[in-house]
Design a protein around this motif. Structure first.
Motif, short mmCIF file in Angstrom:
data_model
loop_
_atom_site.label_atom_id
_atom_site.label_comp_id
_atom_site.label_asym_id
_atom_site.label_seq_id
_atom_site.Cartn_x
_atom_site.Cartn_y
_atom_site.Cartn_z
N GLU A 190 0.83 -1.20 0.00
CA GLU A 190 0.00 0.00 0.00
C GLU A 190 0.87 1.25 0.00
O GLU A 190 0.56 2.24 -0.67
CB GLU A 190 -0.92 -0.01 1.22
N ALA A 191 1.97 1.20 0.76
CA ALA A 191 2.86 2.36 0.83
C ALA A 191 3.52 2.63 -0.52
O ALA A 191 3.76 3.77 -0.90
CB ALA A 191 3.92 2.15 1.90
N SER A 192 3.85 1.55 -1.26
CA SER A 192 4.50 1.71 -2.56
C SER A 192 3.59 2.38 -3.57
O SER A 192 4.06 3.09 -4.47
CB SER A 192 4.97 0.35 -3.09
N PHE A 193 2.28 2.17 -3.42
CA PHE A 193 1.34 2.81 -4.34
C PHE A 193 0.94 4.21 -3.86
O PHE A 193 0.77 5.12 -4.66
CB PHE A 193 0.07 1.95 -4.48
N GLY A 194 0.80 4.36 -2.54
CA GLY A 194 0.31 5.63 -2.01
C GLY A 194 1.37 6.58 -1.53
O GLY A 194 1.07 7.70 -1.12
N GLY A 195 2.64 6.15 -1.54
CA GLY A 195 3.70 7.03 -1.08
C GLY A 195 3.68 7.30 0.41
O GLY A 195 4.11 8.36 0.87
N ASP A 196 3.15 6.34 1.18
CA ASP A 196 3.06 6.49 2.64
C ASP A 196 4.39 6.12 3.28
O ASP A 196 4.63 4.96 3.64
CB ASP A 196 1.93 5.61 3.18
N SER A 197 5.28 7.09 3.44
CA SER A 197 6.61 6.81 3.98
C SER A 197 6.56 6.44 5.46
O SER A 197 7.36 5.64 5.93
CB SER A 197 7.53 8.01 3.78
N GLU A 198 5.63 7.02 6.21
CA GLU A 198 5.53 6.72 7.63
C GLU A 198 5.21 5.24 7.85
O GLU A 198 5.77 4.58 8.73
CB GLU A 198 4.45 7.58 8.28
N SER A 199 4.32 4.70 7.02
CA SER A 199 3.96 3.29 7.13
C SER A 199 5.15 2.41 6.79
O SER A 199 5.40 1.39 7.44
CB SER A 199 2.78 2.97 6.20
N ALA A 200 5.91 2.80 5.75
CA ALA A 200 7.09 2.02 5.36
C ALA A 200 8.13 2.03 6.47
O ALA A 200 8.77 1.01 6.75
CB ALA A 200 7.67 2.57 4.06
N LEU A 201 8.31 3.19 7.12
CA LEU A 201 9.27 3.28 8.21
C LEU A 201 8.84 2.43 9.39
O LEU A 201 9.67 1.83 10.08
CB LEU A 201 9.43 4.74 8.64
N ASP A 202 7.55 2.38 9.63
CA ASP A 202 7.03 1.57 10.72
C ASP A 202 7.31 0.09 10.48
O ASP A 202 7.72 -0.64 11.38
CB ASP A 202 5.53 1.81 10.87
N VAL A 203 7.12 -0.34 9.24
CA VAL A 203 7.42 -1.73 8.87
C VAL A 203 8.91 -2.01 9.01
O VAL A 203 9.33 -3.06 9.52
CB VAL A 203 6.93 -2.03 7.44
N ALA A 204 9.73 -1.06 8.56
CA ALA A 204 11.18 -1.23 8.66
C ALA A 204 11.60 -1.40 10.12
O ALA A 204 12.48 -2.20 10.43
CB ALA A 204 11.89 -0.04 8.03
#
Length: 642
Positions: A190-204
């Motif tokens: 979802e982050a890759s499509f929506g550009g949600d960097s906060e969500s990607a950082l949370d996963v990381a």
């Protein structure tokens, strides 16, 4: 395994598993940053990058901060651990078998690795003008940083200088990427499509973990203990958020970043993460003793690379492919590669230079011809190894060479790999060869290319500033049957290459040779036991080179002490061997410089290039019964000395 320090020890473990690694302190800061563009990583900043006050501190920079605080707080941890001689946990011991990737370096190399890199450092420092050239280089880097708004003032004040920090670190600093859960993968997609960097950082944060080997020996520390007291007290007071399987997990808050850390019981290894979850994974593997070291592929790869090394990178292609396919599953026409296996790359210091080893057991398909070649989408004949005598056919004084065997199988396997993805392109290639040469690519050309082949390039030996280009030759060894096939095919090939222009035919080197009307074109022919393409300044020079190559066969570079010294770095049973004489290439280039160019070169280039003596490449492909799986060990060696 290096046991040079009397106050360091290692836990006994599978000899095939990962060994202690190393690196210079200067490499630590760079390697602690995740690769640029990695969607599963925090956008980690260099210690010189300006960080906005309202943004969170980067994950990796925060981990580095914690490493520094843990290190300088060693006195407090002495009481916490009750002893100084703590064993360090290797990455393979505590990371799970499905770890996607990890990077390990040694900030405090000892024994053979320290000696090797000290020797190389001395080789550079002994060069005239090195200090000035180094000052110019670092000054230029600083100026470049300032031009993009990065200055020393941007360095976070709570990160300890790495030169001082290195004295507190043990033999391993590891950053690992663990496999995300299905829920995390959904968030990444979802982050890759929506550009949600906060969500990607949370996963990381839930899937990136650091392992830090600390040195608790008080005799190794620099500076008065009194200066460490306050920070030691602060670390000891860090809040315990939970006790997981009898191991405390503590929370440390620095600025706007919250980090979690734990010291594995009775060890010197600290586990660090932005979330609690990855610490639990490491603790489970530590307690159950069923980490990555139990994986058959990892054990096989670990056995091929040097056990004494300063850095290593492990990539699990099977797991990486699985995650990539899941994220791209909703993307129409996604061309996601089908990969399996793993790579293990190590960097080690050697008595005469440095060496990069790449051990792989992998198969990659569906990503085009280049990746097919690189990843095992086709099979190289593992039994085709150049004969030792072929190396002695390389003329002494060559700038470099490439030697292999069975070019027929290599080309055919590439064509077959291409045909699986695009049959029409292969058919087009074969048709074009037929039209341009009048020969069938497989039956008339590749059919006689099963022997050893070698390409060597030599300088022309002139001392003039306007030195002519290098000369050289390409050869394919031929048995009697293949010699007949090549001799029959060559006239047709020459006729089509000449385009109707007249050609010159002559006897040379025990066979028939041809020269095109262009005087600078190479001569081509079939000699007594080889096909040769010889290039030089003109036809007459090429004729002399061809005779010299044949007359000196068996007396060339492969029989010299220089080759004997460097060839020891080759993998056993190498299928492909490459070599460059950096010294000769540099000297030839220097002879062609203008006075103005040479003055600048002497100031800023020569001190860095003159310690580099030679470069060696060797690749050994091994037989495997696992379909398209390719097992390979590649070595790239760089010779360095005064």
């Amino acid at each position: 395994m290096d046991t040079g320090s009397p106050n360091r020890q290692e836990v006994p473990h599978d000899p095939q598993a990962e060994q202690r690694l190393g690196s210079s302190p200067q490499l630590v800061e760079a390697y602690m940053q995740p690769p640029a563009g990695d969607p599963t990583s925090h956008p980690a900043q260099s210690s010189q990058v300006n960080v906005a006050k309202k943004s969170k501190a980067p994950l990796i920079a925060g981990i580095v901060t914690l490493v520094a605080l843990l290190a300088v707080a060693a006195a407090g941890f002495w009481f916490y651990n009750k002893t100084f001689n703590r064993p360090a946990m290797q990455a393979g011991r505590v990371l799970p078998a499905n770890t996607i990737a990890y990077l390990t370096i040694d900030p405090s190399p000892e024994g053979s690795q320290k000696e090797a890199f000290d020797r190389m450092r001395v080789a550079f420092e002994a060069q005239p003008g090195f200090k000035e050239a180094w000052s110019n280089l670092t000054g230029g880097a600083a100026a470049l940083g300032e031009s993009v708004g990065v200055t020393n003032e941007d360095t976070p004040s709570d990160i300890t200088d790495f030169d001082a920090l290195s004295s507190y670190l043990g033999n391993n600093v590891t950053i690992a990427l663990l496999p995300p859960s299905t829920d995390d993968l959904e968030k990444l997609r979802e982050a890759s499509f929506g550009g949600d960097s906060e969500s990607a950082l949370d996963v990381a944060g839930r899937n990136i973990v650091g392992l830090v080997d600390l040195d608790f020996n008080p005799l190794n520390k620099k500076g008065p203990v009194a200066d460490l007291k306050q920070q030691a007290d602060n670390a000891a007071k860090a809040e315990v958020v939970e006790k997981y399987r009898d191991i405390e997990i503590r929370k440390y808050v620095t600025g706007t970043t919250t980090l979690y850390f734990s010291l594995l019981n009775d060890t010197s290894t600290a586990v660090v993460g932005a979330k609690v979850e990855p610490l639990r994974v490491v603790i489970d593997k530590f307690k159950d003793d069923n980490g990555l070291k139990t994986d058959a592929t990892f054990k096989a790869l670990s056995g091929q690379v040097p056990q004494e090394r300063i850095a290593s990178i492990y990539v699990n292609l099977t797991e990486l492919s699985k995650q990539a396919k899941f994220i791209a599953s909703d993307t129409p026409d996604a061309n996601t590669p089908e990969a399996s296996g793993a790579w293990l790359m190590t960097l080690s210091g050697q008595p005469d230079g440095m060496q990069l080893d790449i051990a792989s057991q992998a198969s990659i398909e569906g990503v085009g011809s280049l990746m097919g070649v690189a990843g095992g989408g086709f099979q190289v004949n593992p039994g085709a190894k150049p004969d030792v005598s072929t190396l002695s056919d390389i003329p002494t004084g060559s700038l470099g060479f490439l030697v292999g065997s069975d070019l027929k199988s290599v080309v055919e396997s590439v064509l077959d790999a291409l045909a699986k993805e695009d049959p029409e392109s292969v058919a087009s290639i074969e048709e074009e060869v037929q039209q341009n040469t009048g020969l069938d690519l497989r039956k008339d050309i590749l059919a006689w290319m099963g022997g050893d082949y070698l390409l060597h390039v030599s300088s022309v030996g002139t001392q003039d500033a306007d030195a002519s280009p290098p000369s050289g030759a390409f050869q394919i060894k031929l048995n009697e049957a293949d010699r007949t096939k090549a001799a029959n095919a060559l006239p047709k090939l020459i006729e089509n290459l000449s385009g109707g222009e007249p050609t010159d035919e002559f006897d040379l080197a025990g066979g028939r040779f041809y020269a095109l009307s262009d005087p600078s074109a190479p001569i081509i022919g079939v000699g007594k036991d080889r096909m040769m393409v010889v290039f030089d300044e003109d036809v007459d020079a090429a004729k002399e080179k061809a005779n010299a190559v044949v007359n000196n066969a068996g007396k060339g570079f492969g029989s010299t002490p220089e080759w004997k010294a460097v060839s020891k770095h080759l993998p056993i049973d190498s299928n492909l061997i490459g070599y460059v004489d950096i010294t000769a290439l540099r000297e030839m280039t220097e002879r062609g410089m203008t006075d103005e160019t040479k003055d600048e070169y002497e100031k800023n280039g020569a001190p860095f290039l003159r310690p580099l003596k030679n470069a060696l490449f060797g690749s050994a492909t091994q037989a495997t019964r696992e379909g398209n799986m390719s097992r390979n060990h590649t070595v790239i060696f760089l010779g360095v000395s005064k």
